[in-house]
Design a protein around this motif. Structure first.
Motif, PDB file in Angstrom:
ATOM      1  N   GLU A  98      -8.694  -5.542   4.582  1.00 23.36           N
ATOM      2  CA  GLU A  98      -7.561  -4.902   5.250  1.00 23.36           C
ATOM      3  C   GLU A  98      -6.325  -4.934   4.349  1.00 23.36           C
ATOM      4  OE1 GLU A  98      -4.810  -5.579   9.211  1.00 23.36           O
ATOM      5  OE2 GLU A  98      -6.867  -6.301   9.239  1.00 23.36           O
ATOM      6  N   ASP A  99      -6.081  -6.059   3.695  1.00 25.84           N
ATOM      7  CA  ASP A  99      -4.921  -6.177   2.801  1.00 25.84           C
ATOM      8  C   ASP A  99      -5.031  -5.213   1.623  1.00 25.84           C
ATOM      9  OD1 ASP A  99      -3.733  -8.123   4.381  1.00 25.84           O
ATOM     10  OD2 ASP A  99      -4.497  -9.801   3.180  1.00 25.84           O
ATOM     11  N   GLU A 100      -6.229  -5.065   1.079  1.00 27.03           N
ATOM     12  CA  GLU A 100      -6.424  -4.149  -0.048  1.00 27.03           C
ATOM     13  C   GLU A 100      -6.224  -2.699   0.375  1.00 27.03           C
ATOM     14  OE1 GLU A 100      -9.637  -6.518  -2.826  1.00 27.03           O
ATOM     15  OE2 GLU A 100     -10.333  -5.690  -0.915  1.00 27.03           O
ATOM     16  N   VAL A 101      -6.698  -2.355   1.564  1.00 24.94           N
ATOM     17  CA  VAL A 101      -6.500  -0.995   2.073  1.00 24.94           C
ATOM     18  C   VAL A 101      -5.011  -0.725   2.258  1.00 24.94           C
ATOM     19  CG1 VAL A 101      -6.882   0.546   4.038  1.00 24.94           C
ATOM     20  CG2 VAL A 101      -8.777  -0.837   3.156  1.00 24.94           C
ATOM     21  N   GLU A 102      -4.311  -1.679   2.863  1.00 23.30           N
ATOM     22  CA  GLU A 102      -2.871  -1.509   3.057  1.00 23.30           C
ATOM     23  C   GLU A 102      -2.155  -1.359   1.721  1.00 23.30           C
ATOM     24  OE1 GLU A 102       1.049  -3.586   5.100  1.00 23.30           O
ATOM     25  OE2 GLU A 102      -0.898  -4.554   5.337  1.00 23.30           O
ATOM     26  N   ALA A 103      -2.503  -2.180   0.755  1.00 15.57           N
ATOM     27  CA  ALA A 103      -1.876  -2.102  -0.568  1.00 15.57           C
ATOM     28  C   ALA A 103      -2.130  -0.741  -1.213  1.00 15.57           C
ATOM     29  CB  ALA A 103      -2.388  -3.230  -1.460  1.00 15.57           C
ATOM     30  N   THR A 104      -3.318  -0.216  -1.039  1.00 13.26           N
ATOM     31  CA  THR A 104      -3.648   1.103  -1.582  1.00 13.26           C
ATOM     32  C   THR A 104      -2.779   2.177  -0.955  1.00 13.26           C
ATOM     33  OG1 THR A 104      -5.945   0.462  -2.019  1.00 13.26           O
ATOM     34  CG2 THR A 104      -5.501   2.820  -1.822  1.00 13.26           C
ATOM     35  N   ILE A 105      -2.625   2.128   0.359  1.00 13.69           N
ATOM     36  CA  ILE A 105      -1.816   3.117   1.076  1.00 13.69           C
ATOM     37  C   ILE A 105      -0.352   3.016   0.669  1.00 13.69           C
ATOM     38  CG2 ILE A 105      -0.955   3.799   3.349  1.00 13.69           C
ATOM     39  CD1 ILE A 105      -3.759   2.884   4.429  1.00 13.69           C
ATOM     40  N   VAL A 106       0.183   1.798   0.674  1.00 14.41           N
ATOM     41  CA  VAL A 106       1.591   1.591   0.319  1.00 14.41           C
ATOM     42  C   VAL A 106       1.845   2.037  -1.115  1.00 14.41           C
ATOM     43  CG1 VAL A 106       3.353  -0.183  -0.078  1.00 14.41           C
ATOM     44  CG2 VAL A 106       1.978  -0.230   2.017  1.00 14.41           C
ATOM     45  N   ASP A 107       0.963   1.676  -2.026  1.00 11.13           N
ATOM     46  CA  ASP A 107       1.115   2.059  -3.425  1.00 11.13           C
ATOM     47  C   ASP A 107       1.103   3.574  -3.583  1.00 11.13           C
ATOM     48  OD1 ASP A 107       1.246   1.453  -6.292  1.00 11.13           O
ATOM     49  OD2 ASP A 107      -0.839   2.149  -6.360  1.00 11.13           O
ATOM     50  N   ARG A 129     -14.991  12.859  -3.006  1.00  7.45           N
ATOM     51  CA  ARG A 129     -15.027  12.020  -1.809  1.00  7.45           C
ATOM     52  C   ARG A 129     -15.947  10.817  -2.040  1.00  7.45           C
ATOM     53  NH1 ARG A 129     -15.979  15.656   1.722  1.00  7.45           N
ATOM     54  NH2 ARG A 129     -14.034  15.633   2.874  1.00  7.45           N
ATOM     55  N   GLY A 130     -17.122  11.061  -2.592  1.00  9.28           N
ATOM     56  CA  GLY A 130     -18.073   9.984  -2.855  1.00  9.28           C
ATOM     57  C   GLY A 130     -17.544   8.983  -3.867  1.00  9.28           C
ATOM     58  N   ALA A 131     -16.868   9.478  -4.894  1.00  8.17           N
ATOM     59  CA  ALA A 131     -16.304   8.587  -5.910  1.00  8.17           C
ATOM     60  C   ALA A 131     -15.206   7.704  -5.316  1.00  8.17           C
ATOM     61  CB  ALA A 131     -15.745   9.408  -7.071  1.00  8.17           C
ATOM     62  N   ILE A 132     -14.373   8.294  -4.470  1.00  6.06           N
ATOM     63  CA  ILE A 132     -13.306   7.520  -3.827  1.00  6.06           C
ATOM     64  C   ILE A 132     -13.907   6.477  -2.898  1.00  6.06           C
ATOM     65  CG2 ILE A 132     -11.376   7.646  -2.197  1.00  6.06           C
ATOM     66  CD1 ILE A 132     -10.762  10.439  -3.482  1.00  6.06           C
ATOM     67  N   MET A 133     -14.890   6.880  -2.103  1.00  9.25           N
ATOM     68  CA  MET A 133     -15.541   5.937  -1.180  1.00  9.25           C
ATOM     69  C   MET A 133     -16.183   4.788  -1.953  1.00  9.25           C
ATOM     70  SD  MET A 133     -15.056   6.506   2.006  1.00  9.25           S
ATOM     71  CE  MET A 133     -16.360   5.559   2.764  1.00  9.25           C
ATOM     72  N   ALA A 134     -16.835   5.089  -3.052  1.00  9.04           N
ATOM     73  CA  ALA A 134     -17.463   4.041  -3.857  1.00  9.04           C
ATOM     74  C   ALA A 134     -16.414   3.079  -4.404  1.00  9.04           C
ATOM     75  CB  ALA A 134     -18.270   4.658  -4.999  1.00  9.04           C
ATOM     76  N   ASN A 135     -15.253   3.604  -4.741  1.00  9.66           N
ATOM     77  CA  ASN A 135     -14.183   2.793  -5.314  1.00  9.66           C
ATOM     78  C   ASN A 135     -13.538   1.859  -4.289  1.00  9.66           C
ATOM     79  OD1 ASN A 135     -12.488   2.055  -7.523  1.00  9.66           O
ATOM     80  ND2 ASN A 135     -10.865   3.288  -6.615  1.00  9.66           N
ATOM     81  N   ILE A 136     -13.486   2.273  -3.026  1.00  6.39           N
ATOM     82  CA  ILE A 136     -12.796   1.472  -2.006  1.00  6.39           C
ATOM     83  C   ILE A 136     -13.743   0.767  -1.039  1.00  6.39           C
ATOM     84  CG2 ILE A 136     -10.652   2.801  -2.120  1.00  6.39           C
ATOM     85  CD1 ILE A 136     -11.536   4.324   0.363  1.00  6.39           C
ATOM     86  N   GLN A 137     -15.025   1.039  -1.173  1.00  3.23           N
ATOM     87  CA  GLN A 137     -16.014   0.420  -0.284  1.00  3.23           C
ATOM     88  C   GLN A 137     -15.886  -1.102  -0.330  1.00  3.23           C
ATOM     89  OE1 GLN A 137     -18.250   2.827   1.100  1.00  3.23           O
ATOM     90  NE2 GLN A 137     -18.701   1.280   2.610  1.00  3.23           N
ATOM     91  N   GLY A 138     -15.834  -1.715   0.832  1.00  4.10           N
ATOM     92  CA  GLY A 138     -15.768  -3.168   0.907  1.00  4.10           C
ATOM     93  C   GLY A 138     -14.378  -3.757   0.755  1.00  4.10           C
ATOM     94  N   ASN A 139     -13.365  -2.907   0.628  1.00  2.00           N
ATOM     95  CA  ASN A 139     -11.999  -3.423   0.508  1.00  2.00           C
ATOM     96  C   ASN A 139     -11.582  -4.134   1.793  1.00  2.00           C
ATOM     97  OD1 ASN A 139     -11.788  -2.308  -2.027  1.00  2.00           O
ATOM     98  ND2 ASN A 139     -10.038  -1.029  -1.556  1.00  2.00           N
TER      99      ASN A 139
END
Length: 69
Positions: free
Chosen positions: A18-27, A6-16
């Motif tokens: 809205e577009d980056e979050v959407e791209a991550t979900i869609v991908d 969980r911590g590793a994932i949070m560190a990887n996506i921290q500060g993304n």
């Protein structure tokens, strides 16, 4: 020694953005790879912690409807 996924994932996506979050979900959904499921779970956890009661009810309703198939 345990690995804090969980911590590793949070560190990887921290500060993304809205577009980056959407791209991550869609991908993650389009690729359908099992290894992406923990990341989606962490994103859902973030959503859940930030959502108000109405949003939580709505998302549970949407998921329930989607599970009806």
């Amino acid at each position: 020694m345990g690995f804090n996924l969980r911590g590793a994932i949070m560190a990887n996506i921290q500060g993304n953005s809205e577009d980056e979050v959407e791209a991550t979900i869609v991908d993650a959904i389009q690729n359908g790879e099992e290894k992406m499921l923990p990341g989606l779970g962490v994103l859902f956890e973030v959503y859940w912690k930030e959502a108000n009661e109405q949003q939580k009810t709505e998302i549970c309703d949407i998921i329930s409807q989607g599970l009806q198939g």
